[in-house]
Enzyme design. Sequence first.
Site, PDB file in Angstrom:
ATOM      1  N   ARG A 114       0.846  -1.195   0.000  1.00 40.04           N
ATOM      2  CA  ARG A 114       0.000   0.000   0.000  1.00 40.04           C
ATOM      3  C   ARG A 114       0.885   1.249   0.000  1.00 40.04           C
ATOM      4  O   ARG A 114       1.951   1.272   0.629  1.00 40.04           O
ATOM      5  CB  ARG A 114      -0.840  -0.029   1.281  1.00 40.04           C
ATOM      6  CG  ARG A 114      -1.807   1.126   1.475  1.00 40.04           C
ATOM      7  CD  ARG A 114      -2.962   1.030   0.572  1.00 40.04           C
ATOM      8  NE  ARG A 114      -4.109   1.818   1.034  1.00 40.04           N
ATOM      9  CZ  ARG A 114      -5.118   2.141   0.232  1.00 40.04           C
ATOM     10  NH1 ARG A 114      -5.127   1.781  -1.031  1.00 40.04           N
ATOM     11  NH2 ARG A 114      -6.145   2.823   0.707  1.00 40.04           N
ATOM     12  N   SER A 117      -7.825   1.002   3.538  1.00 38.22           N
ATOM     13  CA  SER A 117      -8.298   0.513   2.244  1.00 38.22           C
ATOM     14  C   SER A 117      -9.517  -0.394   2.425  1.00 38.22           C
ATOM     15  O   SER A 117      -9.769  -0.905   3.515  1.00 38.22           O
ATOM     16  CB  SER A 117      -7.169  -0.280   1.583  1.00 38.22           C
ATOM     17  OG  SER A 117      -7.631  -0.922   0.422  1.00 38.22           O
ATOM     18  N   THR A 168      -8.967   0.877  -8.865  1.00 38.60           N
ATOM     19  CA  THR A 168      -8.506  -0.383  -8.386  1.00 38.60           C
ATOM     20  C   THR A 168      -8.793  -1.496  -9.411  1.00 38.60           C
ATOM     21  O   THR A 168      -9.713  -1.386 -10.195  1.00 38.60           O
ATOM     22  CB  THR A 168      -9.276  -0.656  -7.070  1.00 38.60           C
ATOM     23  OG1 THR A 168      -9.095   0.486  -6.246  1.00 38.60           O
ATOM     24  CG2 THR A 168      -8.830  -1.902  -6.400  1.00 38.60           C
TER      25      THR A 168
HETATM   26  N1  GLY Z   1      -8.440   3.041  -3.069  1.00 36.80           N
HETATM   27  C1  GLY Z   1      -9.510   2.220  -2.725  1.00 36.80           C
HETATM   28  C2  GLY Z   1      -9.239   1.395  -1.514  1.00 36.80           C
HETATM   29  O1  GLY Z   1      -8.086   1.114  -1.235  1.00 36.80           O
HETATM   30  O2  GLY Z   1     -10.137   1.041  -0.828  1.00 36.80           O
END
Ligand code: GLY
Length: 564
Positions: free
Chosen positions: A99, A445, A374
């Site tokens: 991340r 997230s 995503t």
């Molecule tokens: N960027 C969307 C998530 O990580 O939930």
Amino acid sequence: MLVGKRIVFFVLTINLVSCKIQDVQEKGLVTSKAMVVSAHPLASQIGADILKRGGNAMDAAVAVQFALAVVYPDAGNIGGGGFLVFRKHDGTPDALDYREKAPAAAHRNMYLDQNGEVIPNLSRKGHLAAGVPGTVDGMVQAHQKYGSLPWRDLVQPAIFLAENGFPLTKKEAVKLNEEQKDFIKYNTRRPAFFLKKRWEEGDTVVLKDLAKTLGLIRDKGRAGFYEGSTAELIEAEMNRGKGIITQADLANYQSVWRKPITGQVGNLKIISMTPPSSGGIALIQLLTIAQKFPLKEWGWNSVKTAHVLVEAERRVYADRARHLGDPDFYQVPVAGLLDTAYIRKRMTDFSLKKATDSDVVSPGTPAPQENPHTTHYSIIDAQGNAVSVTTTLNSNFGSKVFVGGGGFLLNNEMDDFSAKPGAPNSYGLVGEEANAIAPNKRMLSSMTPTILEKDEKLFMVIGAMGGSTIITTVFQIIMNVVVHDFPMQGAVNAGRFHHQWKPDWILSEWGALGPFTGLGMWLKGHKIAPKTGGIGRAAGILVLPDGRLEGGAEPRGDDAAAGF
Ligand code: GLY
């Protein structure tokens, strides 16, 4: 309430006139040994070719990640991040957190004006929206720990596509046309390779700068991105656009191997992502609640079934807003949130007769922690190793900022932090202290890369894109297979709906609830809002009872399964 009534009747009308039959019994591609399902046919084929050459699932995952960065630039990336869940053929689970992180110069109030109000779009578009990318480090780490083929062989197919060009799909052409204004507005160097009066299906896209950057990554690994000329280009881009990512931020970035979240619900073992993703915890909470109700008897998306799922989602997302954040900065009460007695207690105020008002549903009080746009792809190799990867730039095309000379997009992941308690992000999600901005912290997230075992054997690899709707998309697909006996493809095809506590309404795809369920839900007091363009995009592989694999490729996108 009047507005609610109008919305629901609008949805009912739409449902009546447009309710196309979703083929929930459709079977997907079936192969005997190995399979890749991803958001783009070229990326799936590259992954399947790697598997055919004797590469394992992790080799294929690395190759697919880089291929998506070329052919699926709205979410595939090297300037973003993601999560990877792994299950070795002997059942050993693992999870990689790559991340993005907040830059060192980030601070809690960086998106607020002098009155303490959120400045619109500052965390969503442009240079300040970008977190420090994690993808390249993640792929290097994944390859070092589990890869078997040479690194360069896994990056090279993406370089070939970027250098020689690839044809645009119709959906990608539409998306590029929608972004033209933002590409001009938010870039300090015109990204000529993506600017065109009108993109059409079949147009060839050539990405020379990206090919060069990928060449550095192929030759130097991590150093090809986090050091040297790529790092210099990123810092120069930040300086031109008033961003804050520095070369030191890049040099300091490290992805992290974490213990995946696991949970047993009936004969299913769920292996999913741990914080800083909320996905694994939320999914296990939802499945645990759903297990208590006779949903099979009530039927797929009947009023009672939909009502239970929505009420469960309302409570689970309230917990998410209060309790979940980066575990390196905040004590997430993981064990408390996953405690079956706690989860069941969350439903004690539930009534089968009427909708609960989100304003009276507070986050629960789990036992405190005792110890201190995503895209998803799923892979199973011939040895039975499984990889589930969700990777992202956040919104479509992330911050819209291309690194000048580098040819790649930067994420807008900073918007996944809570800019201010209670202020909704681009998905309408609210958060509190757990997800406040801090230097070097990872933003919360919803990504839910998941692997399921049934009776201790590999059963399903599943995940989705879709911001806050990722969790409910994965949840509903699992329910479609496990409770309603849909094939993998039918389970992905099936209409979806979503509730996230706040705002207090159900987002529903057209036709997902149907007129009778819509009416029944409205009579219970639910508010329903139509979601055009679909909810989530999923990629799943199901292991059939005879050991063959069935793919579930997303009909809402260009997704494809490939294998042998
Ligand atoms: N960027 C969307 C998530 O990580 O939930």
